[in-house]
Write an enzyme that holds these catalytic residues in place. Structure first.
Site, PDB file in Angstrom:
ATOM      1  N   SER A 173       0.870  -1.254   0.067  1.00  0.00           N
ATOM      2  CA  SER A 173       0.153  -0.121  -0.189  1.00  0.00           C
ATOM      3  C   SER A 173       1.056   1.158  -0.302  1.00  0.00           C
ATOM      4  O   SER A 173       1.652   1.412  -0.812  1.00  0.00           O
ATOM      5  CB  SER A 173      -1.061  -0.428   1.441  1.00  0.00           C
ATOM      6  N   ASP A 272     -10.543  -2.866  -3.889  1.00  0.00           N
ATOM      7  CA  ASP A 272     -10.102  -2.197  -3.812  1.00  0.00           C
ATOM      8  C   ASP A 272     -10.144  -0.527  -4.270  1.00  0.00           C
ATOM      9  O   ASP A 272     -10.327  -0.795  -5.618  1.00  0.00           O
ATOM     10  CB  ASP A 272      -8.424  -2.975  -3.659  1.00  0.00           C
ATOM     11  N   HIS A 302      -8.058  -4.548  -0.478  1.00  0.00           N
ATOM     12  CA  HIS A 302      -7.189  -4.162   0.424  1.00  0.00           C
ATOM     13  C   HIS A 302      -6.481  -4.696   1.033  1.00  0.00           C
ATOM     14  O   HIS A 302      -7.392  -4.557   2.317  1.00  0.00           O
ATOM     15  CB  HIS A 302      -6.771  -2.553   0.503  1.00  0.00           C
TER      16      HIS A 302
END
Length: 336
Positions: A173, A272, A302
């Site tokens: 991320s 996501d 996610h």
């Protein structure tokens, strides 16, 4: 799960999100609702750090790694904490500098310890996990500066670390953003960043923009929300001008920079909010001639790579262990 070839015709967006969530992911979301988990955007950074820290640090015996060592890297007016995982101290192994996720605001090397351990073991590499500075106390570009320093330190001290057979960057991320930004700095020969051989990017943030299809259709109910990303960006950036900086939005890097980047292994998920910008980054890299191996989990949420083991009563997501193993295999093959 599907393999994405960015050199071919663009996939229809309807194919990129499964009709139903993975059962493990749905069970996790149901448990979060049953437990009354608060909305992240209604919390202070300190409260959010505690909430997610409790979720991602289960009270279990961690996956064993032959050597695990906490160190501090000296930097200007500060130290940077790192944790070094060496699965085979008797061998000289490649090095991987790993950056945890958490929107540049939450997360630590402890919350993402399980991923670093798995990558070290499956990838047969020395992993240097970096506890970079976070906003709002240390806004952009503090995290980028720490990521650069840690990567250069790893290269400069490879022999001492039992490494030296190659160097990669990896992250999840926001940490994946840092990984690819450091790779971009390296090809620009900025500040002497060393040559990087490979990038492993778990669902990276690539652009400070919310005007995408995935931000609209995955806006809420799937762990990371559009509101949550606004909250993260607002605590990380000093202003919108920072968001236009390619050190925050690597998708905006010129093609001449992208063309010099090392090969990329990328993972994404259908549910996501960041999916559209991840695919855009994969296409931009491929168009620039970069080798991109992109695996897409169309039924996943996610941050699933860090959900292979969670605190009670939250169920684990089996795909988290799968993607960790795939990342390790990708690193072994890259360094071979």
């Amino acid at each position: 799960m599907m393999q994405i070839d960015h050199t071919q015709s663009e996939i229809e967006s309807s194919e990129l999100r499964a009709e139903e969530l993975d059962s493990d992911a749905q069970a996790l979301l149901n448990t979060l609702e049953d437990e009354g988990a608060p909305d992240l955007t209604q919390l202070s950074p300190e409260q959010a750090r505690t909430l997610l820290g409790d979720l991602f640090t289960p009270d279990v015996e961690p996956e064993p790694v032959a050597s695990v060592d906490d160190r501090k890297i000296p930097a200007y007016a500060r130290d940077i904490r790192v944790r070094i995982y060496d699965p085979d101290p008797d061998q000289t192994l490649p090095a991987v500098v790993y950056f945890h996720g958490g929107g540049w605001v939450v997360g630590t090397i402890d919350t993402h310890d399980k991923v670093a351990r798995s990558v070290a073991n499956h990838g047969q590499c020395v992993v240097v996990s970096v506890d970079y500075r976070k906003g709002p106390e240390h806004p952009f570009p503090g995290a980028v500066e720490d990521a650069y320093v840690a990567t250069k330190w790893t290269a400069d001290n490879a022999a001492e670390l039992g490494a030296g057979a190659g160097l990669a960057v990896a992250g999840e991320s926001a940490g994946a953003t840092l990984a690819t930004v450091v790779a971009q700095m390296a090809v620009e020969k900025e500040l002497g960043v060393p040559e990087i051989d490979h990038q492993v990017l778990f669902y990276p943030v690539t652009d400070h923009s919310f005007d995408t299809e995935s931000y609209e259709i995955n806006a809420e109910n799937y762990f990371l929300t559009t509101r949550g990303m606004v909250w993260f960006w607002n605590h990380y950036l000093r202003n919108d001008i920072d968001g236009a900086n390619l050190r925050a939005s690597p998708l905006r890097a010129p093609e001449r920079v992208l063309a010099e980047l090392p090969p990329v292994t990328m993972y994404s998920s259908g549910y996501d909010p960041l999916r559209t910008e991840q695919f855009a980054y994969g296409r931009a890299l491929a168009d620039a001639g970069v080798s991109v191996e992109h695996t897409h989990y169309e039924d996943m949420i996610h941050d699933f790579a860090n959900m292979s083991q969670l605190a009670d009563p939250f169920p684990a997501i089996e795909a988290g262990a799968d993607v960790q193993e795939r990342a390790g295999k990708a690193l072994r093959e890259a360094f071979e």
